[in-house]
Structures are given as structure tokens and as C-alpha cells.
Design an enzyme around this catalytic site. Structure first.
Site, short mmCIF file in Angstrom:
data_model
loop_
_atom_site.label_atom_id
_atom_site.label_comp_id
_atom_site.label_asym_id
_atom_site.label_seq_id
_atom_site.Cartn_x
_atom_site.Cartn_y
_atom_site.Cartn_z
N SER A 179 0.82 -1.20 0.00
CA SER A 179 0.00 0.00 0.00
C SER A 179 0.87 1.27 0.00
O SER A 179 1.62 1.47 -0.95
CB SER A 179 -0.95 -0.07 1.20
N ASP A 225 -10.45 -3.50 -5.41
CA ASP A 225 -9.68 -2.64 -4.50
C ASP A 225 -10.19 -1.21 -4.64
O ASP A 225 -9.94 -0.55 -5.65
CB ASP A 225 -8.20 -2.76 -4.86
N HIS A 233 -8.30 -4.27 -0.97
CA HIS A 233 -6.94 -3.75 -0.76
C HIS A 233 -6.09 -4.70 0.09
O HIS A 233 -4.91 -4.47 0.27
CB HIS A 233 -7.08 -2.38 -0.07
C1 MLT Z 1 -1.42 6.11 -0.02
O1 MLT Z 1 -1.76 7.15 0.49
O2 MLT Z 1 -0.24 5.79 -0.23
C2 MLT Z 1 -2.52 5.22 -0.44
O3 MLT Z 1 -3.73 5.83 -0.19
C3 MLT Z 1 -2.41 3.89 0.18
C4 MLT Z 1 -2.47 3.90 1.66
O4 MLT Z 1 -1.90 4.76 2.31
O5 MLT Z 1 -3.05 3.00 2.27
#
Ligand code: MLT
Length: 202
Positions: free
Chosen positions: A103, A153, A184
Site C-alpha cells: 500500500s 480494490d 486492498h
Molecule cells: C497512499 O496514500 O499511499 C494510499 O492511499 C495507500 C495507503 O496509504 O493506504
């Protein structure tokens, strides 16, 4: 300096795994995952230097999925410098680093590839987004990249995962996509697929 854990692997010819957690995680989160992928590699697991309501991240965001691009650039540089320094401190081979991110951690790993040539030997990106658009990506000569993505996701729509694959492939990376039917989350089958891919490539 970045908060981190380092474990020296049993076999110095194996890569060093650079582990990058998701939002709200820390340097402990992915150590088990790293050992599952390669039990004899060195492990360098880093904590993101940004806090969002108490949750560690690797760079700031303006809203969910909307990145602060200036901060992303500065934090990507900070991570690269940290990696260079850590290779000297711990005496691992800087040319044998494989990034593994989930992520938010996958997003900064993706941006390392977007910003710096030969910054890592390969990367496992679990549920990454396109870190930024409209930029020239350094040429990669077959750099192996594994992308794990979810068909449902909400954070990263399937089309964006495909877009990232195309951008990396067009820059010369050798990309393997792994899809699951969920959102996700990182599933055990995705980890197993990443492990098989890693064994075949490193
Ligand atoms: C991010 O901000 O890098 C994405 O939204 C993924 C996350 O932080 O979970």
C-alpha cells in the site's frame, strides 16, 4: 535517519529485502512477510517518517489517494539516501536490494523506480497506485517487478493497476501481475505468488 530494523541474513550472497509498511504500520509489520519470501536474505525494514493522525506513512497525502507530490519527491530522496547509508553501515551489497512494499509502502517503492535508475534490483509491490503521472521514468533493463492487485480494490481501481504495469513495462521493466478477487488486503495466496516469483527471479 529513518527508524528501522536490520537483520543480517545467513547467506551473504542473497539479496537484502527493503521492507516498506502500509499506512499506520511500522518497521515490525512486514518482517514475517520478508522471512517468508526469503528466509536467508538480509532484512532492512523501515518506518515511514510522516505521521498522519498518529499513523506512520512514507509521505504526506492531501486526501485518500491524493498525494502531496512535493513531499513524495522529498521523502523518496530521503529513503534513497537512507538506503545508501544503510548499505555502508551494515555492509550489504547495495546492488542487491529488492524492495517489498504494501500500500503506502508500495507507493513509495514505485516512486523510487520512477525517480532513480537502478535504485533497486527488483520490487514486490502489494496493492500499489500510480505514484505520479506525466513524468519520464528512468530506463530499466528488465528490472523484475511483481504487482499484486485486487479486482475490487477501492483504494486502487483495477485500471490504475494496469496503468502502473504499462508505465513500468514501457520503461523496460519485466512486470508480473497477480490478481485476486478481493479488495486492498494482502492475501496469503498473493504472498505465495510473490514468493514463487521471487524464487524464479533472485
Ligand atoms: C497512499 O496514500 O499511499 C494510499 O492511499 C495507500 C495507503 O496509504 O493506504
Amino acid at each position: 535517519m529513518m527508524k528501522h530494523l536490520y537483520f543480517q541474513g545467513e547467506d551473504s550472497s542473497r539479496p537484502t529485502l527493503l521492507l516498506l509498511h502500509g499506512t499506520g504500520g511500522n518497521e515490525h509489520d512486514l518482517v514475517g512477510l520478508g522471512k517468508e519470501i526469503d528466509s536467508s536474505a538480509n532484512i532492512l525494514s523501515v518506518r515511514g517518517n510522516v505521521l498522519e493522525n498518529g499513523m506512520p506513512r512514507f509521505f504526506k497525502r492531501l486526501a485518500e489517494g491524493v498525494f502531496d507530490l512535493e513531499d513524495l519527491q522529498a521523502r523518496t530522496e530521503e529513503l534513497k539516501s537512507f538506503l545508501d547509508e544503510a548499505a555502508q553501515t551494515y555492509k550489504f551489497d547495495r546492488d542487491q536490494v529488492v524492495a517489498i512494499g504494501y500500500s503506502n509502502g508500495a507507493n513509495i517503492a514505485g516512486n523510487l523506480l520512477f525517480e532513480y535508475k537502478d535504485v533497486v534490483k527488483g520490487a514486490i509491490l502489494h496493492h500499489p497506485m500510480v505514484p505520479r503521472r506525466g513524468v519520464e521514468i528512468p530506463v530499466m533493463s528488465g528490472t523484475p517487478v511483481f504487482i499484486g492487485a485486487g479486482k475490487n480494490d477501492f483504494m486502487c481501481p483495477a485500471a490504475e493497476s494496469e496503468e502502473l504495469k504499462d508505465l513500468l513495462q514501457n520503461a523496460g521493466a519485466s512486470v508480473e501481475m497477480h490478481w485476486h478477487e478481493y479488495g486492498h488486503q494482502l492475501t496469503q495466496s498473493e504472498v505465495q505468488a510473490a514468493k514463487e516469483w521471487y524464487k524464479a527471479n533472485f
